[in-house]
Write an enzyme that holds these catalytic residues in place. Structure first.
Site, PDB file in Angstrom:
ATOM      1  N   ASP A 199       0.851  -1.188   0.000  1.00 27.18           N
ATOM      2  CA  ASP A 199       0.000   0.000   0.000  1.00 27.18           C
ATOM      3  C   ASP A 199       0.884   1.234   0.000  1.00 27.18           C
ATOM      4  OD1 ASP A 199      -3.277   0.139   0.804  1.00 27.18           O
ATOM      5  OD2 ASP A 199      -2.142   2.027   0.873  1.00 27.18           O
ATOM      6  N   HIS A 258      -6.450   1.411  -9.068  1.00 24.63           N
ATOM      7  CA  HIS A 258      -7.341   1.146 -10.202  1.00 24.63           C
ATOM      8  C   HIS A 258      -7.238   2.206 -11.300  1.00 24.63           C
ATOM      9  CE1 HIS A 258      -8.809  -2.140  -7.919  1.00 24.63           C
ATOM     10  NE2 HIS A 258      -9.345  -1.375  -6.982  1.00 24.63           N
TER      11      HIS A 258
HETATM   12  C1  LIG Z   1      -9.723  -0.848  -2.548  1.00 26.33           C
HETATM   13  S1  LIG Z   1      -8.506  -0.568  -1.329  1.00 26.33           S
HETATM   14  C2  LIG Z   1      -7.858  -2.196  -1.089  1.00 26.33           C
HETATM   15  C3  LIG Z   1      -8.820  -3.096  -0.388  1.00 26.33           C
HETATM   16  C4  LIG Z   1      -8.249  -4.433   0.020  1.00 26.33           C
HETATM   17  N1  LIG Z   1      -7.520  -5.074  -1.048  1.00 26.33           N
HETATM   18  C5  LIG Z   1      -9.376  -5.354   0.448  1.00 26.33           C
HETATM   19  O1  LIG Z   1      -9.945  -6.055  -0.434  1.00 26.33           O
HETATM   20  O2  LIG Z   1      -9.702  -5.403   1.637  1.00 26.33           O
HETATM   21  C6  LIG Z   1      -7.272   0.255  -2.253  1.00 26.33           C
HETATM   22  C7  LIG Z   1      -5.982   0.571  -1.509  1.00 26.33           C
HETATM   23  O3  LIG Z   1      -4.994   0.920  -2.485  1.00 26.33           O
HETATM   24  C8  LIG Z   1      -4.117   1.869  -1.941  1.00 26.33           C
HETATM   25  N2  LIG Z   1      -3.426   2.602  -3.034  1.00 26.33           N
HETATM   26  C9  LIG Z   1      -3.894   3.655  -3.752  1.00 26.33           C
HETATM   27  N3  LIG Z   1      -2.963   4.063  -4.642  1.00 26.33           N
HETATM   28  C10 LIG Z   1      -1.901   3.232  -4.506  1.00 26.33           C
HETATM   29  C11 LIG Z   1      -0.615   3.143  -5.143  1.00 26.33           C
HETATM   30  N4  LIG Z   1      -0.258   4.007  -6.091  1.00 26.33           N
HETATM   31  N5  LIG Z   1       0.231   2.176  -4.738  1.00 26.33           N
HETATM   32  C12 LIG Z   1      -0.115   1.301  -3.759  1.00 26.33           C
HETATM   33  N6  LIG Z   1      -1.324   1.353  -3.104  1.00 26.33           N
HETATM   34  C13 LIG Z   1      -2.197   2.296  -3.475  1.00 26.33           C
HETATM   35  C14 LIG Z   1      -5.010   2.751  -1.083  1.00 26.33           C
HETATM   36  O4  LIG Z   1      -4.263   3.413  -0.069  1.00 26.33           O
HETATM   37  C15 LIG Z   1      -6.049   1.765  -0.535  1.00 26.33           C
HETATM   38  O5  LIG Z   1      -5.747   1.371   0.788  1.00 26.33           O
END
Ligand SMILES: C[S@@+](CC[C@H](N)C(=O)[O-])C[C@H]1O[C@@H](n2cnc3c(N)ncnc32)[C@H](O)[C@@H]1O
Length: 353
Positions: free
Chosen positions: A204, A247
């Site tokens: 993350d 995403h």
């Molecule tokens: C939809 S949540 C993940 C949910 C988790 N996988 C679950 O199913 O419980 C998306 C996460 O991606 C992280 N995120 C956003 N941009 C990112 C990046 N560029 N690199 C890594 N993590 C990122 C956010 O901080 C967030 O916590």
């Protein structure tokens, strides 16, 4: 940069747990019974018994060391119960607390025995985890992969079933909880339970305070290809990579190209939330063509069949040679890594019509 030290005992132990008893005993000796004991205690958590673990004729006490209820087990049986194929520990011995017949007579005495049975059973259940469905694990751990915004676990269950009992390495991009370091981890806890022999890594952009016997939280940016390559070299190869991060279409493609080489042959790369490929605000467009995440995945379909159009002597690209299957479902795709090296049809067939 990456805490590879954490897996130095766990990884070989998870591998050896299904081996024959002699080999497992040798592995425990090599890793040291003390280090292996720490691993199994982390896995089973707190229980209101004194756990007497035996190995090579030595016995050590753990958990509630003041408890009069003592459960004795061989350390090897505990490892086989947790990570191997053993149905139940064969060496179980229970020593119950000293008791006198008190005021309530036999009725009260028998009632007090029920607590003993419950405590022993609680420990034994932790030593022989059951196999709940992924749907029920998603509900138990409050993951949004089933029921909130998505219905993904049915697809995961289908593709992951063959890996469930293997000593897999999993990497999920996106731990959850966004800016809050103390929130997130629902899906990682779910995977930890589903893959009982799995090492589960979460990435993350926000540093996360996440603990678990087989969980590792890593801070980093999924859009940084060099960083992802280092991660793959240090902690891979992975059996499963799941992209549930930003995403954003650009990020999804950078991550795929950087991490797919670090997926083991026979493994899977999963991309969630492909709806963003159709959403301009996220870097997509309504046809999800080239430049979008789904556009990239669609191009792999042509890659699968490259042998039908190129010169039979020419070698395909890395992705053409190493993607052996792709499955699309609503908003989620599974890319299978494996040899794609079948011959194309003969030249004369191509010219028949
Ligand atoms: C939809 S949540 C993940 C949910 C988790 N996988 C679950 O199913 O419980 C998306 C996460 O991606 C992280 N995120 C956003 N941009 C990112 C990046 N560029 N690199 C890594 N993590 C990122 C956010 O901080 C967030 O916590």
């Amino acid at each position: 940069m990456f805490d590879t030290e954490r897996w130095t005992v766990l990884a070989p132990l998870l591998q050896a747990a299904t081996a024959g008893r002699d080999l497992l005993d040798d592995t425990i000796r090599r890793l040291t019974p003390e280090a292996v004991t720490q691993v199994v205690l982390d896995e089973i958590g707190a229980h209101d018994v004194r756990l007497d673990l035996r190995f090579d004729g030595l016995s050590t006490s753990h958990l509630n060391t003041d408890a009069e209820l003592v459960v004795s087990l061989e350390l090897t049986d505990v490892v086989r119960g947790l990570y191997g194929t053993a149905e139940r520990p064969p060496s179980l011995a229970v020593q119950t607390p000293h008791a006198e017949l008190g005021e309530g007579g036999l009725v009260a005495w028998f009632r007090s025995r029920k607590d003993i049975a419950r405590n022993v059973q609680g420990l034994l259940s932790a030593l022989r985890p059951d196999r709940p469905s992924l749907d029920s694990l998603a509900v138990a751990f409050e993951s949004d992969k089933w029921g909130d915004l998505h219905w993904y676990t049915q697809h995961y269950e289908r593709h992951f079933a063959r890996l469930r009992d293997e000593p897999v390495r999993v990497l999920e991009i996106g731990i959850g909880g966004y800016d809050d370091p103390d929130r997130g981890g629902a899906s990682l806890r779910m995977w930890q339970r589903y893959f009982r022999r799995g090492l589960i890594h979460g990435l993350d952009i926000v540093p996360k305070n996440l603990t678990g016997p087989r969980l590792m939280a890593i801070q980093g940016d999924q859009a940084d290809a060099d960083f992802l390559d280092q991660l793959g070299k240090s902690l891979g190869p992975f059996d499963v990579v799941i992209d549930d991060g930003s995403h954003l279409n650009e990020h999804v493609q950078i991550s795929f190209h950087a991490l797919f080489p670090h997926v083991r042959s026979g493994g899977l790369y999963v991309v969630e939330d492909l709806q963003t490929a159709y959403w301009p605000g996220w870097g997509g467009h309504t046809e999800a063509g080239p430049g979008t995440s789904t556009g990239m995945l669609k191009s792999f379909v042509d890659g699968l069949n490259q042998a039908e159009v190129r010169d039979p002597r020419a070698e395909g690209s890395y992705l053409e040679r190493n993607i052996s299957g792709i499955s699309f479902h609503h908003n989620i795709a599974f890319v299978e890594k494996g040899l794609n090296a079948e011959e194309g049809g003969p030249e004369f067939f191509r010219r028949l019509y």
